[in-house]
Motif scaffolding. Structure first.
Motif, PDB file in Angstrom:
ATOM      1  N   HIS A 271       0.857  -1.182   0.000  1.00 53.79           N
ATOM      2  CA  HIS A 271       0.000   0.000   0.000  1.00 53.79           C
ATOM      3  C   HIS A 271       0.894   1.232   0.000  1.00 53.79           C
ATOM      4  O   HIS A 271       1.813   1.345   0.816  1.00 53.79           O
ATOM      5  CB  HIS A 271      -0.901   0.015   1.231  1.00 53.79           C
ATOM      6  CG  HIS A 271      -1.927  -1.071   1.213  1.00 53.79           C
ATOM      7  ND1 HIS A 271      -2.365  -1.717   2.340  1.00 53.79           N
ATOM      8  CD2 HIS A 271      -2.594  -1.646   0.180  1.00 53.79           C
ATOM      9  CE1 HIS A 271      -3.262  -2.628   2.027  1.00 53.79           C
ATOM     10  NE2 HIS A 271      -3.414  -2.602   0.714  1.00 53.79           N
ATOM     11  N   ARG A 359      -5.410   1.033  -1.281  1.00 58.15           N
ATOM     12  CA  ARG A 359      -6.077   0.241  -0.252  1.00 58.15           C
ATOM     13  C   ARG A 359      -7.526  -0.030  -0.610  1.00 58.15           C
ATOM     14  O   ARG A 359      -8.144  -0.936  -0.066  1.00 58.15           O
ATOM     15  CB  ARG A 359      -6.040   0.977   1.100  1.00 58.15           C
ATOM     16  CG  ARG A 359      -4.653   1.148   1.678  1.00 58.15           C
ATOM     17  CD  ARG A 359      -4.698   1.947   2.969  1.00 58.15           C
ATOM     18  NE  ARG A 359      -3.382   2.109   3.543  1.00 58.15           N
ATOM     19  CZ  ARG A 359      -2.823   1.235   4.391  1.00 58.15           C
ATOM     20  NH1 ARG A 359      -3.482   0.149   4.750  1.00 58.15           N
ATOM     21  NH2 ARG A 359      -1.608   1.460   4.862  1.00 58.15           N
ATOM     22  N   ASP A 360      -8.107   0.824  -1.494  1.00 53.73           N
ATOM     23  CA  ASP A 360      -9.510   0.670  -1.847  1.00 53.73           C
ATOM     24  C   ASP A 360      -9.669   0.843  -3.354  1.00 53.73           C
ATOM     25  O   ASP A 360      -8.740   1.217  -4.064  1.00 53.73           O
ATOM     26  CB  ASP A 360     -10.374   1.686  -1.103  1.00 53.73           C
ATOM     27  CG  ASP A 360      -9.966   3.131  -1.399  1.00 53.73           C
ATOM     28  OD1 ASP A 360      -9.004   3.328  -2.179  1.00 53.73           O
ATOM     29  OD2 ASP A 360     -10.591   4.049  -0.855  1.00 53.73           O
TER      30      ASP A 360
END
Length: 436
Positions: A271, A359-360
């Motif tokens: 990340h 992360r998303d």
């Protein structure tokens, strides 16, 4: 031609002839075009066809760059055609269109040209003149509210655009209008067809930009229900290096791209912040190494060296573009966002995947049009730089957009398109060398 294969050129020409034949029969004609299918060529040919009738024509583009590009093409194809260019008062005339068109801020400044070209925003201030014909270029990039402002200026129109690329841009939240047939944030074509479902829709079937290695991938991922083919066959385009490599991961990625048309330069899963320094460095080194190896593009256009201006780097965000530009790129290499790369063409592209290191998976990064633009600018090869773990990220963030009444479902959605592209790239993956 029963029992005989129709060539891509003949197939495309048949569609163009059908479009021109439909123009006088309908108030509007829509032409869907995949990447590199000849939208501008069609617009230029249709402009000459309509101008030959003796009736004046207005052409609507979405940006000043598109307007200038069209003027260059029109002047080259129709040197005797009087052209006008409406512009803002602070517009600076680029060298490439100097002397090719009359330029002014108001219609009377132009004299009486056969064709007048301007952006949709400029046309909104023209006044109450009525034009018999209009051509709307990149119509899927045009918001419907912009079409509404100028619809009273013309009687018949040809709408040309690419339905698979980015939706019209707006900083306004459009949820309040979702589901309404006149939703101002929809594309002009979407609203036009919802209110006029009987209008003919033609589809250009051939991409002259994408090679045989790329057209099936882009078609399956972003145009699953319409599809298109490449104008060239396997092996008709080649990318060769005049200088040898050094067996680094960068060289292997470039060689894989030259051989297959695709490469995934895969960094370790992690990340990161949006301007991932390691990914930015990888993009810059790949561009520099590509030029060091003196690539040569062999195609139906002949044999040509790949110069810096024939290489593009694409990213999702402007801060990523700025970081890449600051990383010491060779002079002349184009670096820009997907939004600004729309409509452009290069021999080789290097792209930073929108989901790399995230992360998303937000709606912005899952937008299918963004990935479509980034992966469909090249004539020979595309190198994708990304961190490992994107398939797992997609699985952890399945597509879950709010379902709204009366809103047409968009296919393919970004989740599905990303999975399709990544599945293909996995066959051409090169692992980045570990950091020392």
């Amino acid at each position: 031609m029963t029992g005989e294969a129709v060539s891509p050129a003949a197939e495309a020409a048949g569609v163009v002839d059908a479009v021109l034949a439909d123009l006088p029969r309908h108030r509007g004609v829509v032409v869907d075009s995949p990447p590199g299918a000849g939208k501008s060529t069609l617009v230029v040919r249709a402009a000459g066809h309509l101008a030959a009738t003796g009736e004046p024509l207005m052409i609507i583009a979405q940006t000043n760059e598109q307007v200038d590009d069209l003027i260059v093409r029109l002047a080259a194809e129709h040197p005797d055609l009087p052209i006008g260019r409406l512009s803002a008062a602070d517009y600076t005339v680029p060298h490439r269109i100097a002397g090719k068109a009359a330029i002014g801020t108001k219609l009377p400044d132009l004299g009486d040209p056969a064709v007048v070209v301007a952006t949709a925003d400029k046309w909104a201030w023209v006044g109450d003149r009525k034009w018999p014909w209009a051509i709307v270029d990149e119509a899927y990039q045009m918001r419907s509210d912009k079409l509404l402002r100028i619809a009273g200026l013309f009687e018949r129109a040809l709408f040309v655009g690419d339905p698979g690329q980015l939706d019209p841009f707006s900083i306004v939240d459009g949820d309040r209008w979702a589901g309404l047939s006149w939703d101002p944030l929809q594309s002009a074509v979407a609203v036009l067809l919802r209110h006029n479902p009987d209008l003919p829709v033609h589809r250009l079937p051939v991409s002259w930009r994408l090679p045989a290695s790329a057209a099936p991938v882009v078609s399956e991922a972003f145009y699953p229900f319409t599809g298109f083919k490449s104008g060239t066959g396997p092996g008709e385009r080649r990318l060769e290096f005049s200088a040898g490599g050094m067996r680094t991961a960068y060289d292997r990625a470039l060689e894989e791209a030259a051989e297959s048309g695709w490469a995934l330069y895969e960094l370790p899963s992690r990340h990161t912040v949006r301007t991932d320094a390691e990914a930015v460095q990888a993009v810059a080194v790949l561009a520099a190494r590509l030029l060091q190896r003196a690539p040569v593009a062999l195609s139906e256009r002949g044999e040509q060296p790949v110069s810096p201006d024939r290489i593009a780097i694409g990213a999702a965000h402007r801060d990523q573009v700025a970081a890449i530009q600051a990383a010491g790129l060779p002079e002349g290499v184009t670096v820009d966002t997907a939004n600004r790369l729309q409509g452009r063409e290069y021999d080789v592209t290097i792209i930073l995947h929108p989901l790399s290191g995230r992360r998303d998976a937000t709606a912005f990064h899952l937008e299918s049009g963004r990935l479509c633009v980034l992966t469909s600018r090249h004539r020979h090869a595309c190198v994708v730089v990304a961190r490992a773990g994107i398939p797992e990220l997609l699985d952890a963030h399945p597509s879950a957009d709010t379902v709204q009444l009366n809103v047409p479902v968009k296919f393919p959605d970004g989740w599905e398109a990303n999975q399709a592209v990544l599945a293909h790239l996995a066959k051409h993956s090169v692992q980045a060398a570990p950091l020392r």
